[in-house]
Design an enzyme around this catalytic site. Sequence first.
Site, mmCIF file in Angstrom:
data_model
loop_
_atom_site.group_PDB
_atom_site.id
_atom_site.type_symbol
_atom_site.label_atom_id
_atom_site.label_comp_id
_atom_site.label_asym_id
_atom_site.label_seq_id
_atom_site.Cartn_x
_atom_site.Cartn_y
_atom_site.Cartn_z
ATOM 1 N N CYS A 1 39.916 58.053 42.497
ATOM 2 C CA CYS A 1 40.236 58.953 43.365
ATOM 3 C C CYS A 1 41.819 58.846 43.920
ATOM 4 O O CYS A 1 42.633 59.187 43.103
ATOM 5 C CB CYS A 1 39.306 58.938 44.509
ATOM 6 S SG CYS A 1 39.062 60.758 45.299
ATOM 7 N N GLU B 1 49.448 65.698 49.614
ATOM 8 C CA GLU B 1 48.635 65.280 50.805
ATOM 9 C C GLU B 1 49.787 64.815 51.891
ATOM 10 O O GLU B 1 49.597 64.824 53.087
ATOM 11 C CB GLU B 1 47.613 64.415 50.291
ATOM 12 C CG GLU B 1 46.729 63.814 51.790
ATOM 13 C CD GLU B 1 45.893 62.815 51.306
ATOM 14 O OE1 GLU B 1 45.563 62.444 49.830
ATOM 15 O OE2 GLU B 1 45.263 62.129 51.915
ATOM 16 N N MET C 1 43.570 57.128 41.354
ATOM 17 C CA MET C 1 43.889 57.884 40.133
ATOM 18 C C MET C 1 45.201 58.670 40.576
ATOM 19 O O MET C 1 45.976 58.766 39.723
ATOM 20 C CB MET C 1 43.011 58.731 39.862
ATOM 21 C CG MET C 1 43.135 59.529 38.627
ATOM 22 S SD MET C 1 43.434 61.352 39.109
ATOM 23 C CE MET C 1 43.029 62.281 37.675
ATOM 24 N N GLU D 1 31.617 54.195 41.827
ATOM 25 C CA GLU D 1 31.166 53.200 42.544
ATOM 26 C C GLU D 1 29.731 53.543 43.226
ATOM 27 O O GLU D 1 28.643 52.945 43.542
ATOM 28 C CB GLU D 1 31.855 52.636 43.702
ATOM 29 C CG GLU D 1 32.209 53.554 44.690
ATOM 30 C CD GLU D 1 33.380 54.366 44.665
ATOM 31 O OE1 GLU D 1 33.615 54.607 43.431
ATOM 32 O OE2 GLU D 1 33.994 54.780 45.515
ATOM 33 N N THR E 1 13.560 37.266 70.257
ATOM 34 C CA THR E 1 12.436 37.820 69.263
ATOM 35 C C THR E 1 11.338 38.302 70.339
ATOM 36 O O THR E 1 10.870 39.297 70.117
ATOM 37 C CB THR E 1 11.795 36.891 68.372
ATOM 38 O OG1 THR E 1 12.993 36.791 67.452
ATOM 39 C CG2 THR E 1 10.846 37.756 67.294
ATOM 40 N N HIS F 1 34.078 59.354 42.314
ATOM 41 C CA HIS F 1 33.803 58.075 42.557
ATOM 42 C C HIS F 1 32.520 57.298 41.830
ATOM 43 O O HIS F 1 31.537 57.249 42.418
ATOM 44 C CB HIS F 1 33.215 57.988 44.215
ATOM 45 C CG HIS F 1 34.476 58.408 45.120
ATOM 46 N ND1 HIS F 1 35.125 57.288 45.600
ATOM 47 C CD2 HIS F 1 35.008 59.529 45.410
ATOM 48 C CE1 HIS F 1 36.154 57.964 46.225
ATOM 49 N NE2 HIS F 1 36.158 58.982 46.408
HETATM 50 N N1 GLN Z 1 43.066 61.601 49.912
HETATM 51 C C1 GLN Z 1 42.883 62.120 48.591
HETATM 52 C C2 GLN Z 1 42.281 63.570 48.374
HETATM 53 O O1 GLN Z 1 41.624 64.118 49.431
HETATM 54 C C3 GLN Z 1 42.035 61.144 47.964
HETATM 55 C C4 GLN Z 1 40.606 60.991 48.531
HETATM 56 C C5 GLN Z 1 39.765 59.865 48.226
HETATM 57 O O2 GLN Z 1 40.377 58.907 47.668
HETATM 58 N N2 GLN Z 1 38.482 60.032 48.510
HETATM 59 O O3 GLN Z 1 42.133 64.032 47.499
#
Ligand code: GLN
Length: 556
Positions: free
Chosen positions: A385, A409, A388, A513, A196, A511
């Site tokens: 996201c 994706e 889901m 969260e 410190t 999201h």
């Molecule tokens: N990879 C997915 C997309 O781009 C989900 C992104 C995420 O979960 N943030 O849609």
Amino acid sequence: MAEKSKYVFVTGGVVSSLGKGIAASSLGLLLQKRGLKVCNVKFDPYLNVDPGTMNPFQHGEVFVLDDGSETDLDLGHYERFTDVPMGKENNVTTGQIYNTVISRERRGDYLGATVQVIPHITNEIKTRIKKLERIMDEPDVIIVEIGGTVGDIESQPFLEAIRQMGQEEGPRNTMFVHVTLVPYLGTAGEFKTKPTQHSVRELRAIGIQPNMLLCRSAKPLSEDLRKKISLFCSVPTRSVVNAQDVSTIYDVPIKYHAQGVDDIICEHFGWQVPQPELADWEQMVERIKNPRQHIKIGICGKYVNLRDAYKSIIESFVHAGVANDAEVKLIWVSSEDIKQSGAEKLLYDIDGLLIPGGFGERGVEGKIEAIRYVRERKIPFFGICLGMQCAVIEYARNVCGLAEAHSYEFYRDLKHPVIHLMADQEGVTELGGTMRLGAYPCIVAEKSKSYEAYGLRQISERHRHRYELNNAYREMLVKEGLLLSGMSPDNRLVEIVEDPGHPWFVGVQFHPELKSRPTKPHPLFREFVGASVTYNEKKKAATSADVEESIDISRS
Ligand code: GLN
């Protein structure tokens, strides 16, 4: 009461990961609870323009704000502690500073001058700090956290800029708070103050004399030790604060307050303000420490060994636990392990399953298998996201019978791309800041678990994704029982899906969260944890009935 904003600068020394973000958030909370208007800002010394393009291993979670900016996870702490909504101006990186200065140079704005770190870069840093006074509507205090550790090459221009501000604004308008570590050496049986002392010396060498030290330690520091630090560092003993380890980060402001931290700051700035109202905060901390029940929620993702990648989710469970008077123990399961060992073996014990967001194909099959397991066994499920999107793929495959359902994706040549690129994403080639980012409104269907949770028809949630439920499959999914319970107001994008035949099965494209706060848990996390508590109680009741039955059988 704001005349002109005051500035508190938070720096860190000795080692990284000392919790400067929590310290800056706690100062914000305490001052806010004394009726002051606060604003937090984080300066990050790296060259990336924002953390959006960084790997979670490098950076942990990317915290997305309402305005769509992708920011450092410390902004998550700021918002959770103070609940002040922030914008892109609250997180500044070296990359942004240089970007601005270099574009200005190319335009010829410097009129032939040699462009240098001092004064051009430092001036830009100061401008960004001062600009917050206007943007954040005249806060009483701007708390500026400087990322990195004193002594790093990268953070030097920031330290030089705040040194200059100390001079220009004067000591009554600026305060320097330095977070350090006081390690305990087991072999010597002693705390050591030398690191410190050195760290403060390093700060003083660049012209910054700290006004307060927040000394992190594993065990309490004695008065004598604080006096010693005071003597060597020229900081009054009262301002040598012991930031001892605590069991929950939400206890930090309470511990600071007990040592007079907010009094010292108010005296420094000459504020005569009431003591902070901390009753609700203290009650929340009490409930975290003494939960009535315990449940286990499985989290199945790619970075399960890297908890910083799921910071906001972890905190959301703490908040939702408080609301349900339950401790939520998180069971981290790698999605790749599920693929290898099967869902039953790894998930048999859980009371709920959460699949978080993510990118890339690795582990996706394991996630889909885990979802099938909890959907069929009626264990509460929450998909966020990518979580889901996986739920939709699972439903398409196992309920609608489209064995080849998948997301665009991961594979381009798909028979059933139930998750597809959004129309406006086709042709996008740059990666930085090009996803669907930030807050968007969503209309919630009245007869749904989501509506039960929110109690609102229109909500606003933050997004960070490129792909969406493919509208070509909507009709079939609905026919097979999936409820599309949240839609964008123009009905073009599916935001929430549910399985109405299941006790609690909800997937959201956004999201949630990012918007949970300790004294204001997110409604979906709260209800998900509630459903998992119910599941746990039923499970326990069924097991004890089984035991009684077997006792009866053995008696007869
Ligand atoms: N990879 C997915 C997309 O781009 C989900 C992104 C995420 O979960 N943030 O849609």
